[in-house]
Design a protein around this motif. Structure first.
Motif, short mmCIF file in Angstrom:
data_model
loop_
_atom_site.label_atom_id
_atom_site.label_comp_id
_atom_site.label_asym_id
_atom_site.label_seq_id
_atom_site.Cartn_x
_atom_site.Cartn_y
_atom_site.Cartn_z
N GLU A 65 27.72 46.45 41.90
CA GLU A 65 27.57 45.00 41.83
C GLU A 65 28.90 44.31 41.59
OE1 GLU A 65 25.97 47.16 39.98
OE2 GLU A 65 23.86 47.08 40.64
N VAL A 66 29.70 44.85 40.69
CA VAL A 66 31.01 44.26 40.39
C VAL A 66 31.94 44.39 41.59
CG1 VAL A 66 33.00 44.34 38.86
CG2 VAL A 66 30.70 44.74 37.94
N ARG A 67 31.91 45.57 42.20
CA ARG A 67 32.79 45.83 43.35
C ARG A 67 32.46 44.88 44.51
NH1 ARG A 67 31.88 51.07 43.92
NH2 ARG A 67 30.28 50.80 45.50
N LEU A 68 31.18 44.68 44.78
CA LEU A 68 30.77 43.77 45.85
C LEU A 68 31.23 42.35 45.55
CD1 LEU A 68 29.21 43.05 48.42
CD2 LEU A 68 27.14 42.88 47.02
N ALA A 69 31.08 41.93 44.30
CA ALA A 69 31.50 40.58 43.92
C ALA A 69 33.01 40.39 44.12
CB ALA A 69 31.12 40.30 42.47
N ARG A 70 33.80 41.42 43.81
CA ARG A 70 35.24 41.33 43.99
C ARG A 70 35.61 41.24 45.48
NH1 ARG A 70 37.00 38.69 40.89
NH2 ARG A 70 39.06 39.20 41.70
N LYS A 71 34.90 42.00 46.31
CA LYS A 71 35.19 41.96 47.76
C LYS A 71 34.84 40.59 48.35
CE LYS A 71 34.72 46.92 48.52
NZ LYS A 71 34.02 48.02 49.22
N LEU A 72 33.71 40.06 47.94
CA LEU A 72 33.33 38.73 48.42
C LEU A 72 34.32 37.67 47.95
CD1 LEU A 72 29.46 38.87 47.91
CD2 LEU A 72 30.70 38.93 50.08
N ARG A 73 34.96 37.93 46.81
CA ARG A 73 35.96 37.00 46.28
C ARG A 73 37.17 36.91 47.19
NH1 ARG A 73 38.11 33.26 44.11
NH2 ARG A 73 38.45 32.90 41.88
N HIS A 74 37.45 38.01 47.90
CA HIS A 74 38.69 38.08 48.68
C HIS A 74 38.52 37.72 50.16
CE1 HIS A 74 41.63 39.49 45.79
NE2 HIS A 74 40.72 40.29 45.27
N VAL A 75 37.33 37.41 50.62
CA VAL A 75 37.18 36.99 52.02
C VAL A 75 37.41 35.49 52.18
CG1 VAL A 75 35.61 38.88 52.63
CG2 VAL A 75 34.67 36.73 51.77
N GLU A 76 37.97 34.88 51.16
CA GLU A 76 38.28 33.45 51.21
C GLU A 76 39.48 33.21 52.12
OE1 GLU A 76 39.09 32.60 47.15
OE2 GLU A 76 40.84 33.89 47.06
N PHE A 77 39.78 31.93 52.33
CA PHE A 77 40.87 31.54 53.22
C PHE A 77 42.20 32.10 52.75
CE2 PHE A 77 44.39 28.77 54.36
CZ PHE A 77 44.19 28.56 55.71
N PHE A 78 42.96 32.61 53.72
CA PHE A 78 44.33 33.07 53.44
C PHE A 78 45.09 33.09 54.75
CE2 PHE A 78 47.59 36.41 52.88
CZ PHE A 78 48.25 35.89 51.77
N ASN A 79 46.34 32.68 54.72
CA ASN A 79 47.16 32.74 55.93
C ASN A 79 48.64 32.60 55.57
OD1 ASN A 79 47.15 32.91 58.90
ND2 ASN A 79 48.13 30.90 58.79
N THR A 80 49.41 33.61 55.96
CA THR A 80 50.86 33.55 55.78
C THR A 80 51.50 34.47 56.79
OG1 THR A 80 52.61 33.60 54.11
CG2 THR A 80 51.05 35.44 54.11
N GLN A 81 52.82 34.55 56.80
CA GLN A 81 53.50 35.47 57.70
C GLN A 81 53.11 36.90 57.29
OE1 GLN A 81 55.94 37.90 57.88
NE2 GLN A 81 56.26 37.71 60.07
N PRO A 82 52.63 37.72 58.22
CA PRO A 82 52.01 39.00 57.82
C PRO A 82 52.93 39.97 57.12
CG PRO A 82 52.30 38.87 60.22
CD PRO A 82 52.56 37.50 59.67
N TYR A 83 54.22 39.98 57.42
CA TYR A 83 55.11 40.99 56.83
C TYR A 83 55.41 40.70 55.36
CZ TYR A 83 55.93 42.13 61.76
OH TYR A 83 55.76 42.46 63.07
N VAL A 84 55.46 39.43 55.00
CA VAL A 84 55.76 39.09 53.61
C VAL A 84 54.50 38.94 52.77
CG1 VAL A 84 57.92 37.97 54.25
CG2 VAL A 84 55.85 36.60 54.08
#
Length: 528
Positions: free
Chosen positions: A309-328
């Motif tokens: 349950e905790v692991r699933l909650a953490r994964k769902l936390r990280h599918v939020e918006f993100f965008n930057t130069q991929p190498y950095v």
């Protein structure tokens, strides 16, 4: 053409399609993709010639943020096949490559829009499928990118014969084909203008003119220009424009981790590192790199949080918006790994800080990464490799591939370790102003190199000429070369930059320049 060659073309096209969105190993770049096509079809020299010529045209084509550049993957594969099947005619291949790149751009936009569906599926992960969901969804999105290039490339390879291409080009009006040829000489300015716009130059624009004038009025090589650019950028930051960095004297405080929490082993860190190269696998117009970011940090979450349950909650936390130069991006990943490590204590402050770090750092880091990698290093290495390849030397593509990936992998691993080791202390490092100085230096280097590239590779040939007595003629091009070489090219790149800043898309600017090429040839103003 043998069956194995068609299969090889399909594989190369599929890899190029995936790489066009990942932007990692650079197999989608013309210098590499065309060389591979030439290798499997038995004409590696022709493949290199097409790839080098198209690479110099597409140096500045890049995807920044949500902006979409013309598609080099589709153009590279089909143009190389075309050149070989049409009797090693490089000019015909280049003439059709850029319209193909514009057409391929539409397919890219379509696939990135469809990928939003997979992003929504990630929101519906459950305890039953969370162990494999992120892999399946990212793989499905990446597969669409592979098919986007592989399918049209295979159809073209199988059904388009040299005779068909001869009939096509004989059917096309001569002003049209000559107009494409003329425009191919100066269409490169769109890429250069895109780089300059991405650098957000402001008061640093004079460095672009410095690079242009140095290359225009001397025989300086591109490598020497790069060294000169670094020296000038260092002088600017350290001598001419010394800044009092805010917070420079603030000590960086290290927060010691509680002894009860589990520390991240190196094996998990390595898995995160290799996965980080799939950051853009599921890039879409809604949350961009969000699902790819969640896939990267997944091994860490599996290690730190054994409770489903905790692991699933953490994964769902990280599918939020993100965008930057991929190498950095790995510096953000590293910091968040340290925060996830501390979340084992149950302190909710770290959970809020995870999102704050991601959203607060992705913008500034994108500026640094875009300037260094897209605006400076890739044009520098690619143009050097293309120049060598134009002499028929296979070391050109090899130099580009090896040099680029050594730099890329070293930066990715170093930033991942750096971010993890510093953890929350990285915020204090940013406060010292180091990030701003690095950004400014990279911008100056990029501007000087772009100025040199405009002088070296953009070309406008005028058809206007007149009698000067005794049966001799002078052309407008000769006159301009005697007064101010490459002045039309300089004015053109500035005009394109103005259009881009006014909101024109790169695709519309390219279409405009092609139209100018066709009209110019038809009116006997431009020469092919």
């Amino acid at each position: 053409m043998a069956v194995w060659q068609v299969v090889a073309v399909a594989v190369i096209a599929a890899v190029a399609g995936m790489e066009s969105v990942l932007d990692e190993w650079q197999w989608h770049r013309p210098l590499l993709a065309c060389t591979l096509i030439g290798l499997v079809l038995g004409h590696v020299g022709t493949g290199m010639a097409v790839g080098a010529t198209l690479e110099l045209t597409a140096l500045g084509w890049m995807n920044i943020g949500a902006s979409q550049s013309p598609d080099t993957a589709l153009a590279s594969v089909i143009s190389a096949v075309l050149a070989i099947r049409a009797g090693n005619d490089v000019n015909q291949a280049i003439a059709i490559a850029i319209p193909l790149a514009v057409a391929g751009n539409l397919l890219t936009v379509l696939v990135r829009t469809l990928t939003i569906y997979f992003q929504h599926l990630s929101d519906r992960m459950s305890i039953d499928n969370e162990q494999t969901a992120l892999f399946r969804l990212n793989f499905a999105a990446l597969s669409l990118q592979a098919l986007r290039v592989a399918v049209p490339s295979v159809l073209f390879t199988i059904f388009v014969s040299p005779a068909m291409m001869d009939r096509l080009f004989s059917f096309l009006p001569k002003p049209l084909t000559d107009g494409f040829t003329a425009a191919s000489g100066f269409i490169v300015v769109v890429g250069y203008a895109m780089v300059i716009r991405s650098l957000q130059v402001d008061k640093l624009m004079p460095y672009f003119f410095l690079g242009f004038l140095a290359a225009d009025f001397s025989n300086i090589t591109l490598v020497a220009m790069g060294i000169l650019a670094v020296a000038v950028a260092w002088l600017h930051v350290r001598v001419w424009a010394r800044h009092d960095a805010p917070g420079a004297d603030l000590p960086a405080e290290e927060e010691s981790a509680p002894a009860s929490i589990r520390r991240l082993p190196s094996a998990v860190l390595w898995r995160v590192f290799w996965r980080s190269q799939l950051l853009q696998a599921s890039w879409n117009y809604e949350r961009m790199q969000g699902m790819g970011y969640a896939y990267i940090v997944e091994p860490t979450l599996n290690f730190f949080f054994p409770e489903p349950e905790v692991r699933l909650a953490r994964k769902l936390r990280h599918v939020e918006f993100f965008n930057t130069q991929p190498y950095v991006a790995n510096i953000v990943v590293g910091i968040n790994l340290a925060l996830e490590e501390r979340l084992q204590t149950g302190d909710p402050r770290y959970d809020r800080l995870v999102t704050s770090i991601k959203l607060g750092m992705m913008g500034p880091l994108a500026g640094v990464g875009d300037s260094i990698f897209w605006g400076t290093l890739r044009p520098l290495l690619a143009s050097l490799g293309a120049t060598i390849a134009l002499t028929g030397n296979i070391l050109g593509p090899i130099l580009f591939f090896v040099g680029w990936n050594i730099l890329r992998l070293a930066v990715r691993w170093s930033l991942l370790q750096y971010g993890y080791q510093l953890g929350v202390r990285i915020v204090n490092v940013i406060a010292t102003g180091v990030l701003r100085q690095v950004t400014e230096m990279a911008t100056i280097v990029g501007l000087i190199v772009m100025g040199a590239l405009v002088a070296d590779w953009a070309s406008i040939h005028f058809a206007i000429h007149w009698q000067v007595g005794h049966g001799q003629t002078m052309s407008l091009t000769q006159l301009l070369n005697g007064l101010f070489p490459k002045l039309p090219e300089l004015l053109l790149v500035l005009g394109v930059l103005w259009l881009l800043r006014k909101g024109w898309s790169s695709v519309w600017v390219i279409l405009l320049l092609f139209s100018l090429g066709i009209v110019g040839v038809y009116a006997h103003v431009l020469a092919a």
